[in-house]
Motif scaffolding. Structure first.
Motif, PDB file in Angstrom:
ATOM      1  N   GLY A1070      66.464  85.445   0.382  1.00 34.04           N
ATOM      2  CA  GLY A1070      67.130  85.809   1.648  1.00 34.04           C
ATOM      3  C   GLY A1070      68.182  86.871   1.410  1.00 34.04           C
ATOM      4  N   ASP A1071      68.994  86.680   0.377  1.00 35.69           N
ATOM      5  CA  ASP A1071      70.048  87.651   0.044  1.00 35.69           C
ATOM      6  C   ASP A1071      69.431  88.982  -0.394  1.00 35.69           C
ATOM      7  N   ALA A1072      68.371  88.919  -1.222  1.00 37.30           N
ATOM      8  CA  ALA A1072      67.710  90.140  -1.706  1.00 37.30           C
ATOM      9  C   ALA A1072      67.071  90.895  -0.547  1.00 37.30           C
ATOM     10  N   ALA A1073      66.393  90.162   0.365  1.00 38.40           N
ATOM     11  CA  ALA A1073      65.727  90.808   1.517  1.00 38.40           C
ATOM     12  C   ALA A1073      66.746  91.550   2.366  1.00 38.40           C
ATOM     13  N   ARG A1074      67.930  90.934   2.531  1.00 36.90           N
ATOM     14  CA  ARG A1074      68.993  91.563   3.333  1.00 36.90           C
ATOM     15  C   ARG A1074      69.423  92.894   2.695  1.00 36.90           C
ATOM     16  N   MET A1075      69.601  92.875   1.393  1.00 35.07           N
ATOM     17  CA  MET A1075      70.040  94.103   0.702  1.00 35.07           C
ATOM     18  C   MET A1075      68.907  95.131   0.643  1.00 35.07           C
ATOM     19  N   PHE A1076      67.689  94.670   0.438  1.00 36.10           N
ATOM     20  CA  PHE A1076      66.548  95.596   0.404  1.00 36.10           C
ATOM     21  C   PHE A1076      66.294  96.212   1.792  1.00 36.10           C
ATOM     22  N   GLN A1077      66.531  95.424   2.840  1.00 36.48           N
ATOM     23  CA  GLN A1077      66.357  95.941   4.215  1.00 36.48           C
ATOM     24  C   GLN A1077      67.312  97.108   4.452  1.00 36.48           C
ATOM     25  N   LYS A1078      68.575  96.914   4.045  1.00 36.54           N
ATOM     26  CA  LYS A1078      69.569  97.984   4.225  1.00 36.54           C
ATOM     27  C   LYS A1078      69.215  99.193   3.356  1.00 36.54           C
ATOM     28  N   MET A1079      68.770  98.938   2.120  1.00 38.57           N
ATOM     29  CA  MET A1079      68.382 100.030   1.226  1.00 38.57           C
ATOM     30  C   MET A1079      67.243 100.840   1.843  1.00 38.57           C
ATOM     31  N   HIS A1080      66.278 100.135   2.388  1.00 34.85           N
ATOM     32  CA  HIS A1080      65.111 100.766   3.021  1.00 34.85           C
ATOM     33  C   HIS A1080      65.551 101.627   4.205  1.00 34.85           C
ATOM     34  N   GLU A1081      66.429 101.073   5.049  1.00 33.81           N
ATOM     35  CA  GLU A1081      66.891 101.809   6.236  1.00 33.81           C
ATOM     36  C   GLU A1081      67.733 103.017   5.827  1.00 33.81           C
ATOM     37  N   ASP A1082      68.578 102.842   4.802  1.00 40.46           N
ATOM     38  CA  ASP A1082      69.380 103.967   4.314  1.00 40.46           C
ATOM     39  C   ASP A1082      68.487 105.077   3.776  1.00 40.46           C
ATOM     40  N   PHE A1083      67.428 104.667   3.070  1.00 45.14           N
ATOM     41  CA  PHE A1083      66.501 105.645   2.513  1.00 45.14           C
ATOM     42  C   PHE A1083      65.818 106.444   3.626  1.00 45.14           C
ATOM     43  N   LEU A1084      65.359 105.720   4.685  1.00 44.99           N
ATOM     44  CA  LEU A1084      64.686 106.386   5.811  1.00 44.99           C
ATOM     45  C   LEU A1084      65.642 107.341   6.525  1.00 44.99           C
ATOM     46  N   HIS A1085      66.883 106.878   6.644  1.00 48.52           N
ATOM     47  CA  HIS A1085      67.875 107.715   7.321  1.00 48.52           C
ATOM     48  C   HIS A1085      68.110 109.002   6.517  1.00 48.52           C
ATOM     49  N   GLU A1086      68.217 108.839   5.195  1.00 48.03           N
ATOM     50  CA  GLU A1086      68.496 109.993   4.338  1.00 48.03           C
ATOM     51  C   GLU A1086      67.334 110.975   4.331  1.00 48.03           C
ATOM     52  N   LYS A1087      66.109 110.436   4.441  1.00 50.78           N
ATOM     53  CA  LYS A1087      64.930 111.291   4.380  1.00 50.78           C
ATOM     54  C   LYS A1087      64.424 111.711   5.768  1.00 50.78           C
ATOM     55  N   ASP A1088      65.140 111.371   6.825  1.00 51.02           N
ATOM     56  CA  ASP A1088      64.707 111.707   8.189  1.00 51.02           C
ATOM     57  C   ASP A1088      64.597 113.226   8.343  1.00 51.02           C
ATOM     58  N   PRO A1089      63.424 113.772   8.795  1.00 53.45           N
ATOM     59  CA  PRO A1089      63.224 115.238   8.860  1.00 53.45           C
ATOM     60  C   PRO A1089      64.251 115.945   9.764  1.00 53.45           C
ATOM     61  N   TYR A1090      64.556 115.309  10.880  1.00 51.50           N
ATOM     62  CA  TYR A1090      65.489 115.941  11.831  1.00 51.50           C
ATOM     63  C   TYR A1090      66.867 116.092  11.180  1.00 51.50           C
ATOM     64  N   ILE A1091      67.322 115.011  10.533  1.00 56.10           N
ATOM     65  CA  ILE A1091      68.644 115.039   9.881  1.00 56.10           C
ATOM     66  C   ILE A1091      68.628 116.050   8.735  1.00 56.10           C
ATOM     67  N   CYS A1092      67.548 116.016   7.912  1.00 63.64           N
ATOM     68  CA  CYS A1092      67.455 116.933   6.767  1.00 63.64           C
ATOM     69  C   CYS A1092      67.486 118.395   7.240  1.00 63.64           C
ATOM     70  N   LEU A1093      66.762 118.648   8.357  1.00 58.36           N
ATOM     71  CA  LEU A1093      66.698 120.020   8.887  1.00 58.36           C
ATOM     72  C   LEU A1093      68.073 120.500   9.335  1.00 58.36           C
ATOM     73  N   ASN A1094      68.775 119.638  10.067  1.00 58.27           N
ATOM     74  CA  ASN A1094      70.109 120.019  10.564  1.00 58.27           C
ATOM     75  C   ASN A1094      71.120 120.173   9.418  1.00 58.27           C
ATOM     76  N   GLU A1095      70.905 119.397   8.332  1.00 60.80           N
ATOM     77  CA  GLU A1095      71.805 119.544   7.177  1.00 60.80           C
ATOM     78  C   GLU A1095      71.672 120.922   6.536  1.00 60.80           C
ATOM     79  N   ASN A1096      70.487 121.525   6.693  1.00 59.67           N
ATOM     80  CA  ASN A1096      70.253 122.837   6.083  1.00 59.67           C
ATOM     81  C   ASN A1096      70.557 123.997   7.033  1.00 59.67           C
TER      82      ASN A1096
END
Length: 1452
Positions: A1070-1096
């Motif tokens: 349960g604790d691992a799933a919670r941390m992995f869920q956040k890691m997964h969402e952070d990863f998606l956010h960081e790799k989001d094309p719209y965000i990446c494009l605007n960063e450049n």
């Protein structure tokens, strides 16, 4: 050459000790021995008194024939009539031949004297004229067999008495009669008439000689007043037999009627008067005699003398022996607490040592020690005098006692008196060994005194004295047969000194003889090796003695050793001991010890197929079986059948040998059953034995009936053949020869095991441990080489996967599945090569390394470990490759989308530049910004941004958890359904016991299970944290790894149930799933094309302006490529490579070389810090505590700021980048983009370049290629310098957080081994091979430190399982439904655990000290009452605790 010349030469060339040995052996063979030895150089002769000192004769005169009594005495003191035979002038009769016939019975002729009719007997004598030889005729008490009914000495002068007047005069004054052989007599014959005669003169002439004159004979007879009976003439009609018969009658009359009886000792006065030298007159011999006499003259009553002068070896030593064995066997512990009982025994031992020290060194021992400290020859003379004097005293005492015994036995009612005399007979032996035994006890007792005590210091030289004596050929008492014990410290220190004296030539091979009492074992060894084990009558060997034989240089290379050690043992099945209850035990102990110490054991059996053979063979088979187990090598053995003289014995006994082998097989099976090792079914399973070559048949020692029987020549020949066979066997043993120190260690460990009566399952010997540690150290190196190579390979493979379908991809493969398959095939090839290499290294190690036979039994464990490691690496690597491929696959669509977006934007920006350039008016910065914003907004609106799907990690984890528990039954599934995974892991885990887990009256509280849980949770949390820090996407392999970690740690844990397992897994997942869920969402956010494009956006604007204004982009783009693409990739490469480097560096340190060194170092640090909190942490949170210890050691080691490894990897990257630039330049790329693609492709196996950064860099890049290359080279140089500075400034703690391979985890996993703990005290397993079949720990703890307490008193338990397994105490276990089970048979419940008894009684002092010191604090921490600490524990010092660690972990 005349044999007499050879004998004379040998005696003249030898020292007194060799002369004594030769005289003894010649006498045994019934050859005459020199009485007066001539020296042709000095014209002087010597009375050989010392040479004959050691000859002891036993005989029965006619007067004792009815009573069956006998006389036994040293021949030099026996006052016997002596009959001398001399020659005057030439003599046609062979005097010596007639003498031989005179002394031989009608049944058997024997050449006592060399005569002219023998081979070479007629050769001219060169140096032996003037020699006086001597022999004795001793009756056996049988009228039909005896030549003379009373004992008589016979002397024979070689040469003409006219030439040797001194010798003749000597004989005339010492003999009862002198028989003068002649052919022709001078009527004056002054030589005969002038002598001062004590002796009767007899004339013996040959009338057949042409020179014979009867008148001359008559005149001489008249002058000498001789009767007719004093003349014997050989007439023609008298044959040889009748002549000898007449002579025998005259000889008999001469000595029976004489009063002239003189022992050789008393002849010395006559010799002095005649100025004849005496061999005993040397100053060394006389001083030694004086010293020996001073000691032995005091002996009146043997028993009282021993009590007064040798007090330390009496009852005190026996009591010490009893206590030593009881400490290990615990037979009388009853209901007492074991550790308290052992403590009391220790205190009792201390009191006995104090009692020994309270005795002053006796006068006799002071004299003895002083005498053996004298120079070489004098010391040897002294010990020989002592031996002979003591033999004389013992012989007299034993004779008297035997006579009393015979008298008392006539009346059966004298039982008590008979018993008392019997005991006296047993105790009346007194030899030099008793003095050395006392010396050993004086030395051992002194060791209990403080080191600075003068009494102790003045005795430190004693072991060296004894070692010097061993080099001189004197035996060392190994086992005291009286007390049935080895004085270990004494023997160890003597052997250490011996080693110091002979090093580096200190390799030894050991030969031992075993057999029934009085079967001629000592005689066999003496004959075979020319040694001098005591064989005098009434002196059976007790215990075991070892003797050293130096091997000559010319044969040393064949044996591969420097010395041979011969061990002579007490006879098995001794009648003296048979009446004792423990006689079988005593025999077993002795047999096991000597078989264990030997390279070859001679089994001596008297008479073929005798009934006692079975008994002794049973003992020997048990001993061999034990040694096969502990030494892991087949002992070698030779059966010697004595008293078998038939030439056809070997062939006739073929059937008997087969029968013997059959019996041996049956005994092996029976012994194996008793020893619980039933895989051994035949004798040849446990030892090297061939029925054809493993048996020797030796005829009886005597040829005829003693005392006049000579030694059987066939005996010597057969013994010589046996010796050759043994030497051949020993040559094959050479490679396994131990040095003296290794032999000593083996002896100490073996004797400890013998005293414990726990041979097979609990034998851990220090030599085995040393060999095992060496093997572990080597295997750990090979294992680390394998792992390091695979880490490197995985890093490269992950790089290739991360670069798949990017400009850096070298593979030319379009499908990820194909790349994954290719990499997996490469992985399998790599793993197979390394597995083969590991197994090859192991094979080579066992071929080339010395003493590998000691660890032969572990070979398969290490081979299995190599295979197991390969399987582990395969699973681990496959998991990493699969995870990397899954993450890359998810990124590929995203990368394609970003690439399309970037391309579209680049096209729009280029179009905008063209439009702006068409404007004739120069545009301002603000106008350019405005146009760019407008274009950007429009283009982004046109682009399609698919929202990235967020996975529900909880659902995935829940599925994997359910799959993991699917084998645990329906109850586990029900428990899972009761609680949602999202609700788990939010609060701290708390275990509520479903019931108490009982153990031998102790209980394991809930806290122990809670501790297990806390430890597992912490390990899993660390794993999750590492994954989250990587900032990559989630993969299902992560949760599988977590579940595997939990399963491994829960395996075989006592007290855990399914409810506990489910709740723990739910909490962690349960604790691992919670941390992995956040890691997964952070990863998606960081790799989001719209965000990446605007960063450049800002970068696009800057490039847009540069291109618009025709600004040179070379420098800027080079910096951008370096900072945004290369630098992160290089840092990532260094971080991925640094972990294995740190591990490799730490593994070069001693404390990380093997599991035992690791445990030793951790415990030693705890001892030096002396911090209770740290002890509790170590005991209760072992894994976390040890990982922290490892981390601290890493930090400490790298705290000097060294960046050696970082610099190596950085330089490697810089070299690769520069090579890539050169290759791209050489390729004449069409434009900058293709140039950069070539650079990236060249670096594709090493660096993972961010695709986002690379894509942004490629946009609007109009830089000049050559100029860019130059700028890039400079930028890379600057980057390297910047990173070097950064690495220097970064502390080791920060570096460790960024590593891909966690050093402390890897080191922990390597050094913690299987993670198993002792089922009783929780000590960790230290077995070296990961796939071992047996767990063991060097150091067990009091069970109170495992939180156990007595249920009735709540007091912490002080029992230690390494003591309990030797006791008769039982334990309770859930597995046996709480039925009592003996600790001695613990392996029936825990077959995988091997709990060794303490290597020494002080081995567990470490934990005893800890518990004694922090008793109250441990009680408070464990919510129990303080333990009852034994008094001996409170006396243990920190230094003793540290010493015990060294003993336990075999640290030198």
């Amino acid at each position: 050459m005349n044999p007499l010349d050879i004998i004379t030469a040998l005696f003249l060339c030898s020292d007194g000790f060799v002369q004594q040995e030769m005289a003894l052996k010649m006498s045994m063979c019934q050859f005459s021995v020199p009485l007066l030895l001539p020296n042709c150089d000095t014209k002087q002769c010597t009375l050989m008194l010392w040479a004959m000192r050691d000859i002891v004769k036993k005989y029965r005169p006619q007067s004792l024939s009815e009573s069956k009594g006998y006389i036994e005495e040293r021949i030099v003191v026996s006052e016997l009539p002596m009959i001398s035979f001399v020659r005057l002038g030439e003599c046609s009769l062979s005097k010596s031949k007639i003498l031989n016939e005179l002394l031989s019975s009608s049944q058997q002729y024997h050449d006592t004297f060399v005569h002219r009719n023998m081979e070479c007997g007629d050769s001219p004598r060169r140096i032996s004229n003037g020699l006086v030889e001597m022999t004795w005729y001793l009756p056996c008490g049988n009228e039909n067999m005896d030549v003379f009914s009373e004992p008589v000495a016979v002397a024979n002068l070689r040469g003409d008495i006219a030439s040797f007047e001194t010798q003749f005069s000597f004989l005339c004054q010492t003999s009862a009669a002198v028989f003068v052989f002649f052919d022709a007599l001078n009527s004056e014959c002054e030589l005969l008439t002038n002598q001062n005669h004590k002796a009767q003169i007899f004339l013996v002439g040959n009338r057949q000689s042409k020179d014979f004159k009867l008148d001359a004979v008559k005149k001489v007879a008249t002058k000498l007043s001789l009767k007719k009976s004093n003349i014997l003439l050989k007439e023609k009609h008298i044959n040889d037999a009748n002549f000898v018969k007449d002579l025998r009658e005259k000889v008999s009359n001469a000595f029976e009627n004489t009063k002239v009886k003189m022992g050789i000792e008393k002849m010395a006065d006559v010799a002095h008067a005649l100025e004849i030298w005496i061999d005993e007159d040397s100053p060394e011999c006389q001083t030694a005699k004086k010293n020996a006499d001073a000691i032995t003259a005091e002996i009146q009553d043997l028993l009282k003398y021993k009590e007064a002068q040798l007090p330390l070896q009496g009852q005190i030593w026996k009591d010490l022996t009893r206590l030593e064995k009881e400490e290990l066997r615990l037979r009388k512990v009853g209901s007492k607490n074991i550790e308290k009982y052992k403590s009391d025994l220790q205190l009792e031992k201390n009191k006995l040592r104090e009692k020994q020290n309270s005795h002053d060194i006796s006068k006799a021992m002071t004299c003895f020690i002083k005498a053996i400290s004298s120079p070489g020859m004098e010391r040897c003379y002294f010990l020989n005098w002592m031996r002979m004097n003591l033999d004389n005293v013992s012989r007299e005492k034993l004779f008297d006692l035997r006579e009393q015994y015979k008298e008392k036995c006539k009346n059966p009612e004298n039982k008590e008196e008979i018993k008392k005399i019997d005991q006296q007979l047993s105790n009346s032996s007194l030899g030099t060994e008793h003095f050395f035994r006392e010396m050993g006890q004086i030395y051992e007792a002194s060791l209990s005194l403080p080191e600075t005590d003068p009494a102790r210091q003045q005795l430190q030289h004693l072991p060296k004295l004894c070692a010097e004596l061993m080099l001189d050929g004197f035996p060392l008492e190994l086992v005291d047969g009286k007390a049935s014990n080895i004085p270990l410290r004494w023997v160890t220190d003597v052997l250490s000194q011996l080693n110091a004296l002979v090093s580096p030539k200190n390799k030894i091979l050991v030969v031992t003889v075993l057999g029934v009492q009085s079967t001629g074992k000592s005689t066999l060894l003496n004959t075979m090796f020319g040694v001098q084990f005591a064989v005098s009558s009434g002196r059976c060997t007790r215990g075991a003695f070892m003797l050293l034989i130096k091997i000559n240089e010319d044969v040393r290379k064949d044996f591969n050793c420097d010395f041979m050690v011969i061990i002579d043992t007490e006879g098995l099945k001794s009648p003296e001991l048979a009446q004792l209850d423990n006689s079988h035990e005593h025999d077993n102990e002795l047999a096991t010890l000597v078989v264990g110490l030997s390279d070859i054991t001679i089994i001596n059996v008297s008479m073929e197929n005798s009934t006692e053979m079975k008994d002794i063979l049973q003992i020997v088979v048990h001993a061999f079986l034990r040694m096969k187990e502990v030494a892991k090598k087949k002992p070698k053995c030779q059966f010697v059948h004595q008293n078998v003289s038939d030439v056809s014995a070997h062939d006739k006994n073929m059937r008997d040998r087969k029968l013997l082998l059959q019996q041996l097989n049956e005994m092996t099976q029976a012994a194996a059953k008793m020893e619980k090792k039933e895989e051994y079914s035949s004798f040849t399973d446990v030892m090297e034995y061939s029925p054809d070559t493993g048996n020797s048949y030796i005829p009886g020692l005597w040829n005829g009936n003693p005392p006049m029987a000579p030694v059987n020549a066939g005996y010597s020949e057969a013994v010589y053949e046996l010796k050759k066979n043994i030497i051949t066997i020993l040559e094959s043993c050479g490679s396994s020869a131990n040095n003296i120190l290794q032999f000593t260690e083996w002896m100490k460990s073996l004797w400890t095991a013998v005293k414990q009566e726990n041979f097979i399952f609990s034998f851990r010997n220090s030599l085995v441990a040393d060999a095992y540690m060496r093997l572990c150290t080597e295997f750990n190196k090979w294992e680390w080489d394998f792992k390091k190579e695979m880490y490197s390979w995985v890093t490269q493979a992950e790089t290739r996967i991360s670069n798949f379908s990017t400009p850096a991809d070298k593979s030319n493969i379009s499908d990820m599945r194909e790349l994954l398959m290719l990499l997996k095939n490469e992985m399998l090839t790599e793993l197979c090569e390394w597995e083969t290499k590991l197994l090859g290294n192991l094979e080579q190690y066992f071929k080339q390394t010395l003493h590998v036979y000691l660890v032969e039994g572990y070979r398969q464990d290490f081979a299995n470990s190599a295979k197991s490691l390969r399987q582990e690496m395969e699973i681990s690597v496959q998991s990493k490759l699969t995870a990397a491929a899954a993450i890359r696959k998810g990124m590929m669509k995203l990368d394609k989308l970003k690439e399309e977006h970037t391309k579209k934007l680049e096209d729009r920006v280029c179009a905008l530049i063209e439009e702006c350039r068409k404007e004739k008016v120069q545009m301002t910065e603000k106008e350019l910004d405005k146009e760019f914003d407008k274009m950007w907004t429009e283009t982004v609106k046109e682009l399609s941004f698919t929202k990235m799907k967020v996975e529900d990690i909880f659902t995935s984890v829940s599925h994997h958890l359910r799959t993991n528990l699917s084998t645990k039954g329906g109850h586990a599934s029900d428990l899972l359904s009761k609680k949602s995974l999202r609700e788990c892991g939010q609060d701290p885990f708390k275990y509520t016991a479903q019931g108490l887990v009982w153990l031998k009256g102790l209980f394991s509280p809930t806290k122990a299970v809670q501790q297990i849980a806390v430890g597992i949770i912490k390990v899993c949390s660390q794993f999750v944290t590492v994954k989250v820090q990587r900032k990559s996407n989630y993969d299902d392999t992560y949760i599988d790894e977590i579940l595997n970690m939990i399963d491994e740690r829960l395996q075989d844990k006592v007290g855990t149930d399914i409810t506990f397992e489910v709740s723990l897994k739910q909490h962690i997942c349960g604790d691992a799933a919670r941390m992995f869920q956040k890691m997964h969402e952070d990863f998606l956010h960081e790799k989001d094309p719209y965000i990446c494009l605007n960063e450049n956006k800002e970068k696009f604007l800057a490039d847009f302006k540069d291109v618009f204004h025709h600004v040179d982009q070379c420098q800027k783009k080079a910096e951008e490529f370096t900072d945004r693409c290369l630098k992160p990739a290089v840092e990532d490469f260094v971080n991925r490579s640094l972990g294995p480097d740190i591990i490799g560096e730490m593994k070069t340190r001693e404390e990380f070389s093997t599991r035992m060194s690791f445990q030793y170092s951790v415990l030693l640090d705890l001892l030096s810090e002396d911090d209770f909190i740290k002890y509790v942490s170590f005991i209760c949170s072992y894994e976390n505590d040890v990982k922290e210890w490892i981390l601290n050691k890493i930090v400490q080691h790298f705290s000097d700021g060294s960046t050696m490894f970082e610099d190596q990897h950085l330089q490697s990257c810089v070299n690769s980048i520069n090579n890539a630039i050169q290759k791209a330049k050489a390729g004449k790329s069409g434009n900058l983009k293709s140039f950069v693609v070539v650079v990236c492709k060249e670096l594709g196996d090493k660096l993972v370049i961010s695709q986002d950064a690379l894509g942004a860099f490629m946009t609007l890049n109009k830089a000049d290629q050559e100029q860019f290359a130059r700028s890039l080279t400079e930028c890379v140089k600057e980057m390297a310098q910047t990173l070097r500075e950064k690495f220097k400034k970064t502390n080791i703690q920060t570096k460790l957080q960024s590593l891909h391979v966690n050093p402390q985890d890897e080191l922990f996993n390597t050094l913690i081994g299987c993670g198993e703990q002792c089922p009783f005290c929780k000590a960790p397993c230290e077995a070296g091979a990961t796939a071992h079949t047996e767990h063991f720990a060097s150091l067990h703890r009091p069970e109170g430190l495992g939180t156990y307490r007595w249920s009735n008193t709540e007091k912490l338990c002080i029992d230690i399982c390494s003591s309990l397994i030797n006791s008769d105490i039982s334990f309770l276990r859930k597995e046996r439904k709480y039925q009592p089970h003996p600790f001695k048979r613990y392996r029936e419940i825990y077959p995988d655990w091997k709990i060794s008894p303490d290597a020494s009684l002080q081995a567990s002092d470490y934990w005893k000290y800890v518990l004694a010191k922090f008793n109250k604090k441990f009680a408070a921490a464990f919510k129990a009452k303080p333990a009852d600490i034994p008094a001996a524990w409170k006396l243990i010092t920190p230094e003793q605790a540290e010493a015990s660690l060294k003993v336990s972990f075999h640290i030198k």
